[in-house]
Each structure stands twice: as structure tokens, then as C-alpha cells.
Motif scaffolding. Sequence first.
Motif, PDB file in Angstrom:
ATOM      1  N   LEU A 107       1.109  -0.776   0.120  1.00 47.39           N
ATOM      2  CA  LEU A 107       0.209  -0.204   0.273  1.00 47.39           C
ATOM      3  C   LEU A 107       0.918   1.090   0.381  1.00 47.39           C
ATOM      4  CD1 LEU A 107      -2.512  -1.227   2.421  1.00 47.39           C
ATOM      5  CD2 LEU A 107      -2.756  -0.952   0.113  1.00 47.39           C
ATOM      6  N   ARG A 108       0.763   1.877  -1.277  1.00 47.79           N
ATOM      7  CA  ARG A 108       2.135   2.680  -1.286  1.00 47.79           C
ATOM      8  C   ARG A 108       1.272   4.086  -2.269  1.00 47.79           C
ATOM      9  NH1 ARG A 108       7.920   2.727  -2.913  1.00 47.79           N
ATOM     10  NH2 ARG A 108       7.880   0.406  -3.090  1.00 47.79           N
ATOM     11  N   THR A 109       1.410   5.267  -2.309  1.00 45.87           N
ATOM     12  CA  THR A 109       1.240   6.517  -3.442  1.00 45.87           C
ATOM     13  C   THR A 109       2.042   7.612  -3.529  1.00 45.87           C
ATOM     14  OG1 THR A 109      -0.552   7.096  -4.362  1.00 45.87           O
ATOM     15  CG2 THR A 109      -0.575   8.043  -2.246  1.00 45.87           C
ATOM     16  N   TYR A 110       1.947   8.272  -3.865  1.00 49.52           N
ATOM     17  CA  TYR A 110       2.673   9.850  -4.508  1.00 49.52           C
ATOM     18  C   TYR A 110       1.659  10.119  -4.783  1.00 49.52           C
ATOM     19  CZ  TYR A 110       6.746   6.568  -3.972  1.00 49.52           C
ATOM     20  OH  TYR A 110       8.056   5.612  -4.576  1.00 49.52           O
ATOM     21  N   ILE A 111       1.855  11.606  -3.891  1.00 48.88           N
ATOM     22  CA  ILE A 111       0.354  12.942  -4.197  1.00 48.88           C
ATOM     23  C   ILE A 111       1.510  14.035  -4.418  1.00 48.88           C
ATOM     24  CG2 ILE A 111      -1.118  13.836  -2.849  1.00 48.88           C
ATOM     25  CD1 ILE A 111      -2.270  11.346  -2.900  1.00 48.88           C
ATOM     26  N   ARG A 112       1.432  14.647  -5.695  1.00 47.59           N
ATOM     27  CA  ARG A 112       2.032  15.691  -6.028  1.00 47.59           C
ATOM     28  C   ARG A 112       1.210  17.135  -5.368  1.00 47.59           C
ATOM     29  NH1 ARG A 112      -0.281  16.855 -11.902  1.00 47.59           N
ATOM     30  NH2 ARG A 112      -1.581  18.393 -10.763  1.00 47.59           N
ATOM     31  N   GLU A 164       4.702  11.508   0.254  1.00 49.39           N
ATOM     32  CA  GLU A 164       4.610   9.656  -0.630  1.00 49.39           C
ATOM     33  C   GLU A 164       3.254   9.579   1.217  1.00 49.39           C
ATOM     34  OE1 GLU A 164       8.193   7.367  -0.498  1.00 49.39           O
ATOM     35  OE2 GLU A 164       7.251   5.630   0.112  1.00 49.39           O
ATOM     36  N   ILE A 165       2.738   8.626   1.109  1.00 48.39           N
ATOM     37  CA  ILE A 165       1.805   7.651   1.828  1.00 48.39           C
ATOM     38  C   ILE A 165       2.389   6.292   1.428  1.00 48.39           C
ATOM     39  CG2 ILE A 165      -0.071   7.535   3.542  1.00 48.39           C
ATOM     40  CD1 ILE A 165      -0.546  10.364   1.709  1.00 48.39           C
ATOM     41  N   SER A 166       2.613   5.686   2.756  1.00 52.49           N
ATOM     42  CA  SER A 166       2.745   4.677   2.798  1.00 52.49           C
ATOM     43  C   SER A 166       2.445   3.497   4.354  1.00 52.49           C
ATOM     44  CB  SER A 166       4.027   3.712   2.156  1.00 52.49           C
ATOM     45  OG  SER A 166       5.195   4.146   3.462  1.00 52.49           O
ATOM     46  N   TYR A 167       1.782   2.340   3.995  1.00 45.21           N
ATOM     47  CA  TYR A 167       1.240   1.430   4.970  1.00 45.21           C
ATOM     48  C   TYR A 167       2.042   0.354   6.249  1.00 45.21           C
ATOM     49  CZ  TYR A 167      -1.611  -1.088   7.987  1.00 45.21           C
ATOM     50  OH  TYR A 167      -1.742  -1.825   9.371  1.00 45.21           O
ATOM     51  N   ASP A 168       2.657   1.303   6.435  1.00 45.56           N
ATOM     52  CA  ASP A 168       3.356   0.143   7.758  1.00 45.56           C
ATOM     53  C   ASP A 168       3.271  -1.540   8.273  1.00 45.56           C
ATOM     54  OD1 ASP A 168       5.670  -1.170   9.616  1.00 45.56           O
ATOM     55  OD2 ASP A 168       6.849   1.307   9.564  1.00 45.56           O
ATOM     56  N   SER A 169       3.075  -2.227   8.473  1.00 46.15           N
ATOM     57  CA  SER A 169       2.437  -3.293   8.486  1.00 46.15           C
ATOM     58  C   SER A 169       2.613  -3.397   9.618  1.00 46.15           C
ATOM     59  CB  SER A 169       1.691  -4.149   7.404  1.00 46.15           C
ATOM     60  OG  SER A 169       3.597  -4.588   7.075  1.00 46.15           O
ATOM     61  N   VAL A 170       4.300  -3.677   9.585  1.00 48.81           N
ATOM     62  CA  VAL A 170       4.919  -4.058  11.317  1.00 48.81           C
ATOM     63  C   VAL A 170       4.244  -3.139  12.522  1.00 48.81           C
ATOM     64  CG1 VAL A 170       6.457  -4.215  12.830  1.00 48.81           C
ATOM     65  CG2 VAL A 170       6.275  -4.930  10.249  1.00 48.81           C
ATOM     66  N   GLU A 171       4.740  -1.118  12.490  1.00 49.18           N
ATOM     67  CA  GLU A 171       4.120  -0.913  13.060  1.00 49.18           C
ATOM     68  C   GLU A 171       2.211  -0.536  13.527  1.00 49.18           C
ATOM     69  OE1 GLU A 171       6.962   2.172  14.599  1.00 49.18           O
ATOM     70  OE2 GLU A 171       7.782   0.628  14.798  1.00 49.18           O
TER      71      GLU A 171
END
Length: 413
Positions: A107-112, A164-171
Amino acid sequence: MKRTNTFDIAPDSETTEEILTRVLDASASLWNKLTYDRRQQFFDGESVWECDGYYDEYVDVLSGATTQQIARVNDTAWRSFFELLNDPEYDPSPPGYWGNQDDGRELRTYIRNDSYTIQWNRRSRLEIRIGMDLKDEYGFGMYERLRLPVRGNPKWRGDSGRLEISYDSVEETYRVHQSVTIDDVEESRSDGSEAAALDLGANVLVACTTTTEEQYLYSGQTPFEQFRETTNAIASAQAKLPDGRHTSQRIKRLYRKRSRRRDHAVNALLRDLVERLEAAGVSTLYHGDLTGVLGEYWSVEANLKAQTFWAHRQCIDRLESVCEEYGIDVGALSEAWTSQTCPECGERDRTRRHRETLTCPCGFDGHADLVASRTLLERATNTTVRPTARPVRFQWDDHQWFPVEGATVTPNE
Ligand SMILES: [Zn+2]
């Protein structure tokens, strides 16, 4: 100069989280489709720039700006791949996917920068643009954005860049990296023309040498132990499978767990390292050609293990994207012989390696991985590097990499 703000977002309702997840997943889906098509074209000897037609499929979920932004980041990855491709010194692999078959999409994205706003105050929040379909489905107004509460404070203020937004599945958290351009008030101690080279290994995950003559070692002990434990658990679960079955829910879960823990450690490592390099004024980072073996000193088994652990292409993609945030260029270089060439006299046939130490008849001895990164750096920059200070060694505690005071370089027992 460029800086990065890192903070978390905490969706305040299940609906908000659901919308956010859909945006991240659609982004990864777009990235992977584009990557898949381009890889097919590339391996068929066709132009990868003919791949389009994704816009219509994603625009209503992601918004036009985000759809374009992801395609642009993908373009950049391919362009840098092609730049390296014609150089006989390099042996690059084409850009890879976000996620894999075992774990699903990352799960990740880039936002302008014109597609989000952040308000910093006691109840800070981030607002991002979403596509029309999502707006309709969740009852948003025409110009309404998805509102996400922010945890944390900005370290840097300045002109907002890409997010950049991403999901950190460990934390289990949504992490945001915002690039910010600030006035050049405090220039780094150099003019930014320094370079660094890194070597990937197993006992030491990353060894790095800089032209400012610093050396870093990131110990693989904890991440490797965890990886090995889960690998053993997978093997024993496989052994208990009934005849004719190849996998089970438990095995799939274990694979997921294994790569998530690894990604968590590796991502934190890359960020820690790149931040240090940026502070030292490094503008170019070299890494070895990772398609080859890790070194003739490794047994076949250790080599395989290290290669499974590293998921090389994914790691390099990650490294490139972190470096891009900090304005550091990344170059690949052949690492033939680097781990057995004496940095003092150039001898490579009569050097000997015992565990992690390389010794040479000329009297030199040193940590083999550090030697490899130093030799790589000297080749890349055509200069002599003479590390003076003690290398800094880092250990992983499952959350962060911390320097180990006064540690010796070789804990190999
Ligand atoms: Zn020597």
C-alpha cells in the motif's frame, strides 16, 4: 535544499481508513500494471513508452493528478534504468513491482504538491484529493478532499514538495514522507559534491564508505535471526502438509510475516543511512551490481539465503526512491573483486578472508564488507579514500537502528 518531514496519519473512522486504503491499493495496482506492461514490452524488444491507457481506469479513484504522478514516478524509474543500460560498466534490472505474490500489493502512493494541503496546529491534518467515484460513493462534495488527522510535528518548514504515503504493516500505521525545499541557510559542511558507496551483505546488511571518510556498518544479526526463524517455521509447516498439498493459510501467513519484518528493518535502514549521507553532503551514492553473487567467499547456501533475504530489485527501488527524496543520485557499478582486493596495495589473488576479516600479505587487515564499499567508492570516483575514524556500527531493535558505542567491527560468533 531539500529536506523531508516524516509523520504518521491516523484515520479517525473506519470509513476514512477504507477510502485511504482504496487510494493506496489503486495506486499500487496502477504501478504494477504499468510495470508489468513495460517489462513485457521491454523483454519483447518493444518501446516501453507506448504503454498508456491507464488514465481512464484509475482517474475516478485516484484523481487525475495522482494518476499522472504515479505514472511520472514510474517513467523516472525506467529512464534511469535506460540511462544505465547502455553503459558497459552497469548491469541494471528493470523496475520492479510494489509487493509480491505472497504478500499482495504494497500500500503506497505519491501525491503531487498541488493535490494536498497540510495544516499544522494542535489538531494537524492532511487533506488529499481523491477521484470522483470515491467522492460519489462516500458522499463527498465536488471539491471536498479526504481529511486525515496527523500525528507528529514538522521538522522543516518551506515549500511543499511531493508526498509519499505508505502503510507500515509492522507498526500498523500510515507513514507520510513530505519533501520540503528550504532556504539554504545552513549549508552542509561540504558543497554537496561528496559521494558514498555501499555493499550489501548478510552478516552485515549494509557497509558504507563516504568520501568524507566515514564508514557505517548495519548489523544483520537481528533481522537475519528473525528471517531464519520464520524460514524454519515455514519449512516445518511444509513438512506437515498432507500429500498433494503445497501450501496452507499458515504458510502464507508465515511468508507474509517474514517479508514484512524484513521490509520494516530494511526500509528503516535505508532511511537512516540516507539521512546521514545527506547530512554529510553526499550527492551520489553507488551500489554494487546486485545481480551477481555476493562474493566467492560465501557458501552456496549462504548466498541463497542472502539473496532471498534481500529481494534485491525491490531493495534498490526503495533505495532509489528514498535517495530521490533527499536529492541524492544513485549509480550502479560492477562489484567484481571488490571484496577481495586489498585497498592499500591492490593485491587480489593473495588476500585471505577469515570470517569477516580480509588480510593481505602487505600487512593490511580490515572488515571485508567495508573494504568492498571502499574499493567500490574508489573505483566510482577515481580517487583514494582513506577512512580515518572508527566505523560506526548500528544494531536493529525492531523499531530503529541505533549506534552501538565502542563496539568492535566483527561480532561474528
Ligand atoms: Zn595489500
